[in-house]
Every structure is written in structure tokens, then in C-alpha cells.
Scaffold this active site. Sequence first.
Site, PDB file in Angstrom:
ATOM      1  N   CYS A 145       0.819  -1.219   0.000  1.00  0.00           N
ATOM      2  CA  CYS A 145       0.000   0.000   0.000  1.00  0.00           C
ATOM      3  C   CYS A 145       0.850   1.265   0.000  1.00  0.00           C
ATOM      4  CB  CYS A 145      -0.917  -0.014   1.234  1.00  0.00           C
ATOM      5  SG  CYS A 145      -2.016   1.400   1.266  1.00  0.00           S
TER       6      CYS A 145
ATOM      7  N   CYS B 157       0.394   4.791   6.957  1.00  0.00           N
ATOM      8  CA  CYS B 157      -0.226   4.585   8.273  1.00  0.00           C
ATOM      9  C   CYS B 157       0.766   3.829   9.184  1.00  0.00           C
ATOM     10  CB  CYS B 157      -1.529   3.813   8.126  1.00  0.00           C
ATOM     11  SG  CYS B 157      -2.590   4.475   6.816  1.00  0.00           S
TER      12      CYS B 157
ATOM     13  N   CYS C  92       0.334   0.117  10.335  1.00  0.00           N
ATOM     14  CA  CYS C  92      -0.144  -0.907   9.395  1.00  0.00           C
ATOM     15  C   CYS C  92       0.973  -1.767   8.799  1.00  0.00           C
ATOM     16  CB  CYS C  92      -0.943  -0.248   8.267  1.00  0.00           C
ATOM     17  SG  CYS C  92      -1.744  -1.489   7.216  1.00  0.00           S
TER      18      CYS C  92
ATOM     19  N   CYS D  44     -16.955  -9.130   6.163  1.00  0.00           N
ATOM     20  CA  CYS D  44     -16.224  -7.882   5.906  1.00  0.00           C
ATOM     21  C   CYS D  44     -15.005  -8.185   5.039  1.00  0.00           C
ATOM     22  CB  CYS D  44     -15.729  -7.267   7.206  1.00  0.00           C
ATOM     23  SG  CYS D  44     -17.000  -7.111   8.459  1.00  0.00           S
TER      24      CYS D  44
ATOM     25  N   CYS E 289     -19.752  -5.934   4.174  1.00  0.00           N
ATOM     26  CA  CYS E 289     -19.040  -4.688   4.478  1.00  0.00           C
ATOM     27  C   CYS E 289     -17.721  -4.733   3.714  1.00  0.00           C
ATOM     28  CB  CYS E 289     -18.774  -4.605   5.985  1.00  0.00           C
ATOM     29  SG  CYS E 289     -17.891  -3.104   6.473  1.00  0.00           S
TER      30      CYS E 289
ATOM     31  N   CYS F 219     -19.443   2.244   9.021  1.00  0.00           N
ATOM     32  CA  CYS F 219     -18.710   1.531  10.071  1.00  0.00           C
ATOM     33  C   CYS F 219     -17.441   2.340  10.278  1.00  0.00           C
ATOM     34  CB  CYS F 219     -18.389   0.120   9.597  1.00  0.00           C
ATOM     35  SG  CYS F 219     -17.259  -0.730  10.709  1.00  0.00           S
TER      36      CYS F 219
ATOM     37  N   ARG G  32     -17.915  -2.596  18.165  1.00  0.00           N
ATOM     38  CA  ARG G  32     -17.202  -3.846  17.850  1.00  0.00           C
ATOM     39  C   ARG G  32     -15.850  -3.907  18.562  1.00  0.00           C
ATOM     40  NH1 ARG G  32     -17.301  -3.719  12.502  1.00  0.00           N
ATOM     41  NH2 ARG G  32     -19.422  -4.517  12.654  1.00  0.00           N
TER      42      ARG G  32
HETATM   43  N1  SAM Z   1      -6.792   0.355   3.254  1.00  0.00           N
HETATM   44  C1  SAM Z   1      -8.030   0.664   3.820  1.00  0.00           C
HETATM   45  C2  SAM Z   1      -7.990   1.907   4.673  1.00  0.00           C
HETATM   46  O1  SAM Z   1      -7.001   2.139   5.337  1.00  0.00           O
HETATM   47  O2  SAM Z   1      -8.958   2.659   4.684  1.00  0.00           O
HETATM   48  C3  SAM Z   1      -8.668  -0.463   4.565  1.00  0.00           C
HETATM   49  C4  SAM Z   1      -7.888  -1.407   5.432  1.00  0.00           C
HETATM   50  S1  SAM Z   1      -7.266  -0.773   6.944  1.00  0.00           S
HETATM   51  C5  SAM Z   1      -6.105  -2.038   7.335  1.00  0.00           C
HETATM   52  C6  SAM Z   1      -8.591  -0.829   8.097  1.00  0.00           C
HETATM   53  C7  SAM Z   1      -8.333  -0.348   9.506  1.00  0.00           C
HETATM   54  O3  SAM Z   1      -7.745  -1.388  10.282  1.00  0.00           O
HETATM   55  C8  SAM Z   1      -7.418   0.817   9.737  1.00  0.00           C
HETATM   56  O4  SAM Z   1      -8.012   2.050   9.480  1.00  0.00           O
HETATM   57  C9  SAM Z   1      -7.090   0.676  11.212  1.00  0.00           C
HETATM   58  O5  SAM Z   1      -8.030   1.381  12.010  1.00  0.00           O
HETATM   59  C10 SAM Z   1      -7.191  -0.827  11.441  1.00  0.00           C
HETATM   60  N2  SAM Z   1      -5.849  -1.406  11.665  1.00  0.00           N
HETATM   61  C11 SAM Z   1      -4.939  -1.649  10.701  1.00  0.00           C
HETATM   62  N3  SAM Z   1      -3.792  -2.148  11.229  1.00  0.00           N
HETATM   63  C12 SAM Z   1      -3.990  -2.200  12.566  1.00  0.00           C
HETATM   64  C13 SAM Z   1      -3.167  -2.604  13.659  1.00  0.00           C
HETATM   65  N4  SAM Z   1      -1.915  -3.015  13.477  1.00  0.00           N
HETATM   66  N5  SAM Z   1      -3.688  -2.546  14.906  1.00  0.00           N
HETATM   67  C14 SAM Z   1      -4.959  -2.114  15.092  1.00  0.00           C
HETATM   68  N6  SAM Z   1      -5.768  -1.708  14.096  1.00  0.00           N
HETATM   69  C15 SAM Z   1      -5.300  -1.743  12.848  1.00  0.00           C
HETATM   70 FE1  SF4 Z   2      -2.851   1.179   3.389  1.00  0.00          FE
HETATM   71 FE2  SF4 Z   2      -2.798   0.004   5.755  1.00  0.00          FE
HETATM   72 FE3  SF4 Z   2      -3.178   2.625   5.602  1.00  0.00          FE
HETATM   73 FE4  SF4 Z   2      -5.129   0.941   4.765  1.00  0.00          FE
HETATM   74  S1  SF4 Z   2      -4.363   1.184   6.858  1.00  0.00           S
HETATM   75  S2  SF4 Z   2      -4.365   2.790   3.728  1.00  0.00           S
HETATM   76  S3  SF4 Z   2      -3.857  -0.737   3.944  1.00  0.00           S
HETATM   77  S4  SF4 Z   2      -1.318   1.521   4.998  1.00  0.00           S
END
Ligand code: SAM
Ligand code: SF4
Length: 335
Positions: free
Chosen positions: A57, A61, A64, A103, A135, A195, A267
Site C-alpha cells: 500500500c 499509516c 499498518c 467484511c 461490508c 462503520c 465492535r
Molecule cells: N486500506 C483501507 C484503509 O485504510 O482505509 C482499509 C484497510 S485498513 C487495514 C482498516 C483499519 O484497520 C485501519 O483504518 C485501522 O483502524 C485498522 N488497523 C490496521 N492495522 C492495525 C493494527 N496493526 N492494529 C490495530 N488496528 C489496525
Molecule cells: Fe494502506 Fe494500511 Fe493505511 Fe489501509 S491502513 S491505507 S492498507 S497503509
Amino acid sequence: MTKAAPCLAPPWTADAIREVLETPLLDLVFRAQTVHRAHHAPSVQLAALLSIKTGGCSEDCAYCAQSSHHGKEVDLTRQPLLSVDDVLAKAQRAKDAGASRFCMGAAGREVRDGPAFNAILAMVRGVRALGLEACVTLGMLKKHHAERLAEAGLTAYNHNLDTGPAFYGQVISTRTYQDRLTTLRHVSEAGIAICCGGIIGMGEATQDRAEMLAVLAGLSPPPESVPINALVAVKGTPLEDRPPVDPFDVVRMCAAARITMPKARVRLSAGRAVMSREAQALCFLAGANSIFYGEQLLTTPNNDTEADKVLLATLGLTPEHVSCAERIAPPRRAF
Ligand code: SAM
Ligand code: SF4
Ligand code: DTB
């Protein structure tokens, strides 16, 4: 004679929510449970989760595992978009195991038109045809994407705020808070349920948690579901050394979400795998009424399915079922 004032709930301010978050724990849980019982049956939604496209990606973030900004340090196998057939086979298995919502999460900044989006629309249609709620979480989207997802019958779109606006810049630089709110507006305007929740344990203060909940509770319409994630500190991400979240903080977030958003599903999301059964029970008492169900989240492990069934039975909580009306009817729902 003066007219009676209309009975409107005052908007929640961050300061008021901070006070809620700082209430002595048992008083807080008692208050949240009182609100919960007024609005909900003793049931829990089982939401299965599948990563339909993993890794690579462009976004940064910090939490992530799937960001290519820290990709080299994270032990992750990239996976292109799964086929519609594979996804629907997994949805059928989730249904057989008792899930009522399916989901699907895709790594990526935003939705783009093209064959991949068409395949995702087919996945949504297929999941709905199985009698499951659907979802997706696909990053940012435009109005016409939301409209096409609504036409396909999407129940809810997951797009988290992640944290409060003041702390947000310390976690993500490649998209703004306003970008997220704009996506949420497109989703709601298309008639899809929102959500939306966030993560605790990234180094934020209680005030940041309160500010996030104030934004969520102020959304109009309010979120249909609110995922409360505790950071899973993935090795190789900038947040790998964050100390574990205190489970009582998760309880407090569930309670404050319940009190400020009485009708939402709250949730209990990432981080549940390292919580004791007793801590999870306290979260349910505090108003959590949904879990991710199945042994994998997106890239990290989740709780054992059999253990979850036993825990819910022990606590006298029944799995929520998709209502008959929802099965037969509406691809589009008024929200
Ligand atoms: N890429 C898309 C986005 O960011 O909008 C969807 C997937 S993203 C992984 C969905 C959510 O999962 C993130 O916004 C975050 O809140 C949660 N998430 C991701 N990695 C995480 C982690 N290591 N610990 C806790 N929550 C996490
Ligand atoms: Fe990409 Fe992870 Fe951020 Fe979603 S949460 S936009 S998968 S880096
Ligand atoms: C949400 O709020 N939590 C889920 C879901 N929405 C997509 C994701 C949790 C991810 C946890 C880390 C991982 O497995 O990669």
C-alpha cells in the site's frame, strides 16, 4: 403559555467525553450497561473478516503491516486481489460457522474504477445473495463508487478515523482527516451504513480518544458500527515498540462509545486475541456487541472460533442473526 422545548440530545463535546472516559471504572461500566440494555438485546454480532488484497500500500499509516513505507521491515506476503469464487467460498464457510456479516478489506489508498472494482462489486453481490450482510473497507472513495456499492447491495462501509484530529498527523501523512470525513459523507449520501472507529495504544492521550469519539458521535447520521481496535504492534512498523494496551482502557473505550452512540454496534476489534476472557466479558458488559469472528484479522491472528463460541455461551450472549427482512429485501437501505 410557553411551548415545551423539543427533546434534543445535546451534542457530545470532547471534554464531556473525556470526563466519561475518566469515570471510576465500575461506575462507567454500570452507566454503559444501563444505556446498552435500553437499546440492545443480549446478543453479539459475529463479523467475519477477510483480506481480499494484501500489502503493497502507498499510504504511510504507522500502525499498518501493509504499508510499503515500512514494507521491507515487515514480514508479510503480498497477495493480489483474490478471485470472486475464492472470496465467496470463504463467505459461505463464515456463514456456516455462524457469522452474520462478511467484511472484506483491501490494502490501498482509494477505490479506482476498473476490473478490480468490478470484481469487488461482484463479491458484494455474491455475499448478499448468501444472506449475509456485506461490508468492505477499500480506502477513500468518490460519490459514484459509493453509489455503485450501494446498488450492489453493500450493507456497510468501514473507514476509520483511527484517532483524534490533533494526534492524527503523528500517525498518517498521506491522507488528511478531512479526506476521511469526505469519504464518510459519500458513503452516507449513497445510503450505505457507516462503520467507523479507531485504534488506541498508538501513544495518544485520553483527550485524543475523547476527541475521536466526539467526531464519531457528531456524525450525521451516526455510525451504524464502531470498531474499537487496540493496536497490534506489528514488528517492522514504526509503532512496533508501543507498550501493550491496558485491557481496562479498551473497556473504557467500549463504554464511552456505547454511552455516546447508544444505538451503534460497538465492535471489540483488533487486540482481542491478547485479552483474557474476563476482560472481554467486561467489554461486553460495557456495551460491546460485535466481534471479528474467525481466526485471522487482515494480516494478524484473531481469537480461536471455538473458544469464542464457548465464551459467548458462558456469558449468555447469543450470536446475532441477519433478520429475515434483511435477507429478502433491501439492497439499498435508508440510513
Ligand atoms: N486500506 C483501507 C484503509 O485504510 O482505509 C482499509 C484497510 S485498513 C487495514 C482498516 C483499519 O484497520 C485501519 O483504518 C485501522 O483502524 C485498522 N488497523 C490496521 N492495522 C492495525 C493494527 N496493526 N492494529 C490495530 N488496528 C489496525
Ligand atoms: Fe494502506 Fe494500511 Fe493505511 Fe489501509 S491502513 S491505507 S492498507 S497503509
Ligand atoms: C477495523 O476497524 N479493524 C479491522 C477492520 N476494521 C478491517 C482490521 C484490523 C487489522 C488488525 C491488523 C491486521 O490484521 O493487519
